[in-house]
Design an enzyme around this catalytic site. Structure first.
Site, PDB file in Angstrom:
ATOM      1  N   LYS A  93       0.936   3.885  -2.912  1.00  0.00           N
ATOM      2  CA  LYS A  93       0.420   5.379  -2.842  1.00  0.00           C
ATOM      3  C   LYS A  93       1.823   6.305  -2.981  1.00  0.00           C
ATOM      4  O   LYS A  93       1.601   7.554  -3.572  1.00  0.00           O
ATOM      5  CB  LYS A  93       0.085   5.514  -1.290  1.00  0.00           C
ATOM      6  CG  LYS A  93      -1.358   4.940  -0.943  1.00  0.00           C
ATOM      7  CD  LYS A  93      -2.235   5.585  -2.103  1.00  0.00           C
ATOM      8  CE  LYS A  93      -3.974   4.910  -1.814  1.00  0.00           C
ATOM      9  NZ  LYS A  93      -4.781   5.598  -2.392  1.00  0.00           N
ATOM     10  N   TYR A 134       0.875  -1.272   0.122  1.00  0.00           N
ATOM     11  CA  TYR A 134      -0.058   0.150   0.091  1.00  0.00           C
ATOM     12  C   TYR A 134       0.777   1.182   0.055  1.00  0.00           C
ATOM     13  O   TYR A 134       0.516   2.353  -0.854  1.00  0.00           O
ATOM     14  CB  TYR A 134      -0.853   0.002   1.213  1.00  0.00           C
ATOM     15  CG  TYR A 134      -1.859   1.063   1.392  1.00  0.00           C
ATOM     16  CD1 TYR A 134      -3.026   1.214   0.356  1.00  0.00           C
ATOM     17  CD2 TYR A 134      -1.777   2.027   2.299  1.00  0.00           C
ATOM     18  CE1 TYR A 134      -3.861   2.118   0.370  1.00  0.00           C
ATOM     19  CE2 TYR A 134      -2.779   3.071   2.304  1.00  0.00           C
ATOM     20  CZ  TYR A 134      -3.499   3.065   1.435  1.00  0.00           C
ATOM     21  OH  TYR A 134      -4.642   4.530   1.661  1.00  0.00           O
TER      22      TYR A 134
END
Length: 254
Positions: free
Chosen positions: A165, A161
């Protein structure tokens, strides 16, 4: 004066708490809306909530889609443009972690989880940008707001993640360069926001994340929506390629 009067905004992930709150705020500020979400039932609920908020002359249209799939993203754009017209603003909300377990050490993380997380957080941006940015450039007007996360700075148990991002933050800068000078592209990096993902988090972990920011609370979807409104409005006309942390004082930096 309403800040988005006469504008049309496409909001992906509009069935979730963050996307719906963004769409509701945009409706109050005069925008017409093209909404999409992977869940048809959640999307219907958003349309029902947003329709009474529309200002005079504004409209809303919605289509269920998985915008990480190029064909489905294209169908949303085609249907939205047919129903309402040109798109002035895109807010790319779609993202997150699909895995049942939120936190996974990198050494035990499967390649399938890695690929799925990157696809979920970046492909919708890719597809919608390829479809809409050239038109914005041609019309010499456009606002694109991407959603990254303070986790792009690195977070234990969230290697996939955080890296995805970070890719969103990098994409934002590249997009700002490529679509200048007429399209503003910016990015919001939220902290821990009170959305559906927190329902999967144990109470002790929730308390840890609430205590982490300087402001000592979790963020609300409205905190992100207010930042989206600013970046999507002409008040932010001299801002592009920026990452705005909406994190209660946590500063993301590689």
């Amino acid at each position: 004066m309403m800040r988005l009067q006469g504008r049309t905004a496409l909001v992906s992930g509009a069935g979730g708490p963050m996307g719906r709150t963004v769409a509701e705020l945009f409706a109050r500020e005069g925008a017409s809306l093209i909404l999409t979400d992977i869940s048809g039932s959640r999307l219907d609920e958003s349309v029902a909530a947003i329709t009474p908020l529309l200002r005079a002359g504004a409209r809303v249209t919605a289509q269920r889609a998985d915008v990480t799939q190029a064909g489905e993203a294209a169908a949303v754009v085609a249907a939205g443009r047919a129903a309402i017209g040109h798109v002035d603003i895109v807010v790319n909300i779609v993202g997150g972690i699909k895995a049942k377990v939120l936190f996974e050490p990198m050494v035990t993380m499967t390649e399938q989880r890695w690929d799925a997380t990157f696809a979920l957080n970046t492909k919708g941006i890719l597809h919608l940008t390829k479809l809409l940015a050239p038109i914005m450039v041609e019309r010499q007007y456009g606002k694109i707001v991407n959603i990254s996360s303070i986790n792009f700075a690195g977070e234990m148990g969230n290697a996939d993640y955080g890296a995805a991002k970070a890719a969103v933050a990098s994409l934002t800068r590249t997009m700002a360069i490529e679509f200048a000078p007429h399209v503003n592209v910016n990015c919001i990096a939220p902290g821990t926001i009170r959305t559906s993902v927190l329902q999967r988090m144990p109470a002790d972990e929730l308390a840890f994340y609430a205590a982490k920011p300087l402001l000592k609370r979790l963020g609300e979807p409205a905190d992100v929506a207010n930042a989206c409104l600013f970046l999507a409005s002409d008040e932010a006309s001299y801002i592009t390629g920026e990452i705005l942390a909406v994190s209660g004082g946590i500063w993301p930096a590689l």
